[in-house]
Write a protein that holds these residues in place. Structure first.
Motif, PDB file in Angstrom:
ATOM      1  N   VAL A  87       0.850  -1.180   0.000  1.00  0.00           N
ATOM      2  CA  VAL A  87       0.000   0.000   0.000  1.00  0.00           C
ATOM      3  C   VAL A  87       0.889   1.234   0.000  1.00  0.00           C
ATOM      4  N   VAL A  88       0.471   2.272  -0.700  1.00  0.00           N
ATOM      5  CA  VAL A  88       1.213   3.532  -0.744  1.00  0.00           C
ATOM      6  C   VAL A  88       1.069   4.244   0.603  1.00  0.00           C
ATOM      7  N   THR A  89       2.200   4.622   1.188  1.00  0.00           N
ATOM      8  CA  THR A  89       2.163   5.335   2.460  1.00  0.00           C
ATOM      9  C   THR A  89       2.497   6.820   2.327  1.00  0.00           C
ATOM     10  N   ASP A 142      -5.703   2.066 -11.342  1.00  0.00           N
ATOM     11  CA  ASP A 142      -5.859   2.958 -12.494  1.00  0.00           C
ATOM     12  C   ASP A 142      -4.908   2.649 -13.637  1.00  0.00           C
ATOM     13  N   GLY A 143      -4.050   1.634 -13.486  1.00  0.00           N
ATOM     14  CA  GLY A 143      -3.119   1.301 -14.559  1.00  0.00           C
ATOM     15  C   GLY A 143      -1.714   1.034 -14.058  1.00  0.00           C
ATOM     16  N   GLU A 144      -0.739   1.113 -14.968  1.00  0.00           N
ATOM     17  CA  GLU A 144       0.656   0.822 -14.646  1.00  0.00           C
ATOM     18  C   GLU A 144       1.473   2.102 -14.578  1.00  0.00           C
ATOM     19  N   LEU A 145       2.419   2.116 -13.634  1.00  0.00           N
ATOM     20  CA  LEU A 145       3.399   3.191 -13.540  1.00  0.00           C
ATOM     21  C   LEU A 145       4.785   2.582 -13.655  1.00  0.00           C
ATOM     22  N   PRO A 169      -0.002   7.324  -7.515  1.00  0.00           N
ATOM     23  CA  PRO A 169      -1.187   6.904  -6.771  1.00  0.00           C
ATOM     24  C   PRO A 169      -1.234   7.595  -5.409  1.00  0.00           C
ATOM     25  N   ALA A 170      -2.416   7.848  -4.917  1.00  0.00           N
ATOM     26  CA  ALA A 170      -2.577   8.534  -3.638  1.00  0.00           C
ATOM     27  C   ALA A 170      -2.223   7.608  -2.479  1.00  0.00           C
ATOM     28  N   PRO A 171      -1.779   8.179  -1.361  1.00  0.00           N
ATOM     29  CA  PRO A 171      -1.564   7.356  -0.171  1.00  0.00           C
ATOM     30  C   PRO A 171      -2.806   6.538   0.159  1.00  0.00           C
ATOM     31  N   GLY A 172      -2.585   5.295   0.539  1.00  0.00           N
ATOM     32  CA  GLY A 172      -3.677   4.384   0.807  1.00  0.00           C
ATOM     33  C   GLY A 172      -4.029   3.482  -0.350  1.00  0.00           C
ATOM     34  N   THR A 173      -3.482   3.755  -1.532  1.00  0.00           N
ATOM     35  CA  THR A 173      -3.773   2.932  -2.709  1.00  0.00           C
ATOM     36  C   THR A 173      -3.047   1.589  -2.621  1.00  0.00           C
ATOM     37  N   ASP A 174      -3.776   0.512  -2.939  1.00  0.00           N
ATOM     38  CA  ASP A 174      -3.148  -0.802  -3.026  1.00  0.00           C
ATOM     39  C   ASP A 174      -2.414  -0.924  -4.356  1.00  0.00           C
ATOM     40  N   VAL A 175      -1.197  -1.450  -4.324  1.00  0.00           N
ATOM     41  CA  VAL A 175      -0.409  -1.601  -5.544  1.00  0.00           C
ATOM     42  C   VAL A 175       0.222  -2.989  -5.591  1.00  0.00           C
ATOM     43  N   GLN A 176       0.568  -3.402  -6.804  1.00  0.00           N
ATOM     44  CA  GLN A 176       1.349  -4.607  -7.028  1.00  0.00           C
ATOM     45  C   GLN A 176       2.691  -4.168  -7.591  1.00  0.00           C
ATOM     46  N   ALA A 177       3.757  -4.459  -6.868  1.00  0.00           N
ATOM     47  CA  ALA A 177       5.099  -4.062  -7.288  1.00  0.00           C
ATOM     48  C   ALA A 177       5.758  -5.211  -8.035  1.00  0.00           C
ATOM     49  N   GLU A 178       6.318  -4.910  -9.222  1.00  0.00           N
ATOM     50  CA  GLU A 178       6.941  -5.941 -10.045  1.00  0.00           C
ATOM     51  C   GLU A 178       8.303  -5.442 -10.543  1.00  0.00           C
ATOM     52  N   VAL A 179       9.357  -6.109 -10.116  1.00  0.00           N
ATOM     53  CA  VAL A 179      10.725  -5.761 -10.489  1.00  0.00           C
ATOM     54  C   VAL A 179      11.051  -6.364 -11.855  1.00  0.00           C
ATOM     55  N   ASP A 180      11.838  -5.647 -12.659  1.00  0.00           N
ATOM     56  CA  ASP A 180      12.345  -6.190 -13.925  1.00  0.00           C
ATOM     57  C   ASP A 180      13.277  -7.351 -13.601  1.00  0.00           C
ATOM     58  N   ALA A 181      12.822  -8.579 -13.885  1.00  0.00           N
ATOM     59  CA  ALA A 181      13.554  -9.776 -13.484  1.00  0.00           C
ATOM     60  C   ALA A 181      14.891  -9.918 -14.203  1.00  0.00           C
ATOM     61  N   ASP A 182      14.969  -9.495 -15.465  1.00  0.00           N
ATOM     62  CA  ASP A 182      16.218  -9.630 -16.224  1.00  0.00           C
ATOM     63  C   ASP A 182      17.298  -8.715 -15.668  1.00  0.00           C
ATOM     64  N   VAL A 183      16.915  -7.477 -15.345  1.00  0.00           N
ATOM     65  CA  VAL A 183      17.883  -6.536 -14.765  1.00  0.00           C
ATOM     66  C   VAL A 183      18.362  -7.045 -13.414  1.00  0.00           C
ATOM     67  N   ARG A 184      17.422  -7.492 -12.584  1.00  0.00           N
ATOM     68  CA  ARG A 184      17.801  -8.022 -11.268  1.00  0.00           C
ATOM     69  C   ARG A 184      18.753  -9.201 -11.394  1.00  0.00           C
ATOM     70  N   ALA A 185      18.459 -10.135 -12.301  1.00  0.00           N
ATOM     71  CA  ALA A 185      19.302 -11.325 -12.455  1.00  0.00           C
ATOM     72  C   ALA A 185      20.728 -10.945 -12.852  1.00  0.00           C
ATOM     73  N   ALA A 186      20.863  -9.987 -13.767  1.00  0.00           N
ATOM     74  CA  ALA A 186      22.186  -9.577 -14.235  1.00  0.00           C
ATOM     75  C   ALA A 186      22.984  -8.907 -13.122  1.00  0.00           C
ATOM     76  N   LEU A 187      22.317  -8.055 -12.330  1.00  0.00           N
ATOM     77  CA  LEU A 187      23.013  -7.354 -11.247  1.00  0.00           C
ATOM     78  C   LEU A 187      23.335  -8.299 -10.089  1.00  0.00           C
ATOM     79  N   SER A 188      22.439  -9.236  -9.808  1.00  0.00           N
ATOM     80  CA  SER A 188      22.706 -10.210  -8.744  1.00  0.00           C
ATOM     81  C   SER A 188      23.931 -11.048  -9.083  1.00  0.00           C
ATOM     82  N   ALA A 189      24.027 -11.478 -10.339  1.00  0.00           N
ATOM     83  CA  ALA A 189      25.198 -12.244 -10.766  1.00  0.00           C
ATOM     84  C   ALA A 189      26.461 -11.402 -10.656  1.00  0.00           C
TER      85      ALA A 189
END
Length: 289
Positions: A21-23, A63-66, A109-129
């Protein structure tokens, strides 16, 4: 400003998604907004030691994707949120509350909005390695230079004189690699390091790469251990090397096993600078298919 709680972070466990949730929402330069969530899988860049670049990805709202174009560290003190490079203190400073700030384009989104956070998996994998390769290469370099010391020196996690810790100037994680820059000057010589050990860089490089080759593909587990789940909580990278377990303080993301690694290589180059020598180690990692 409503008091903010410290952000709960799930990226140390390898998380790439999460509901939250957005705080708080902050107005940033360039017309962008900074979105603070109660919890997040996004890894922010650390302003004090910005070795691993930030995660990018998406926040899904009703309301969509950011698009999350950057993720930075924020600190709250006396009710004021200070973001990114403007943060005047290190993570964990008493009297401050530390949060992850997701930098987005477009209306936030306004504070109190429920969100789904999704990380770019390819970028994360490359940096983790790349981050895992960086730690392993630093330990291999310390081992390769173990005989270069004329005095007792502090040791690294594997018990060798800690050249990396004592000489490091900058460290930058890249996709499937890293670049570390070391300074060999009067201070390091006073600690007992003999610069003549770098006269034959190829020999040092070969010793370090032989050590790395001995670690690649072994079954050792890699993980992040932590004292609590907040952004400022102390975290430790742990790796089961064939010689035994090693632990290093680390706030980044990593592979989960040495078995994922096909090869790690380190290349060394040096230049003379006023008062000493600058040594650069460029590391690359190739994963097993």
């Amino acid at each position: 400003m409503t008091p903010l709680a410290a952000t709960v972070v799930t990226y140390p466990d390898g998380a790439l998604t999460g509901s939250s949730v957005v705080t708080h929402v902050a107005t940033l330069a360039g017309g962008r907004a900074g979105v603070v969530l109660e919890s997040t899988p996004f890894h922010p860049v650390d302003t004090a030691w910005p070795d691993q670049p930030a995660d990018t990805g998406i926040l899904r709202t009703p309301d969509g994707e950011l698009r999350v174009v950057d993720t930075v560290t924020g600190g709250v003190h006396d009710g004021d949120l200070v973001v990114g490079a403007d943060l005047p203190v290190r993570m964990g400073t008493e009297g401050w509350t530390f949060v992850v700030v997701h930098v987005v384009d477009g209306p936030a989104p306004a504070p109190g909005t429920d969100v789904q956070a999704e990380v770019d998996a390819d970028v994360r994998a490359a940096l983790s390695a790349g981050h895992t390769a960086c730690h392993l290469a630093s330990l291999a370099l310390d081992a390769a230079l173990a005989d270069a010391w004329k005095k007792d020196a502090p040791t690294d996690a594997a018990g060798h004189p800690a050249f990396d810790m004592l000489a490091i100037q900058t460290s930058r994680i890249t996709a499937y690699g890293s670049t570390d820059v070391y300074r060999i000057g009067k201070s390091l010589r006073r600690k007992g390091f003999d610069p003549a050990a770098l006269d034959d860089l190829r020999a040092v490089e070969e010793r370090a790469n032989a050590t790395l080759a001995g670690w690649a593909g072994t079954p050792g587990a890699i993980g992040i251990h932590r004292e609590d789940r907040t952004l400022a909580g102390r975290r430790t990278w742990r790796c089961e090397l064939p010689e035994g377990a090693v632990e290093l303080p680390c706030g980044g993301t990593h592979l989960t096993s040495l078995a994922e690694v096909e090869a790690i290589t380190a290349a060394l180059a040096s230049v003379e600078v006023p008062g000493g020598v600058e040594l650069t180690m460029t590391t690359g990692i190739r994963l097993a298919r």
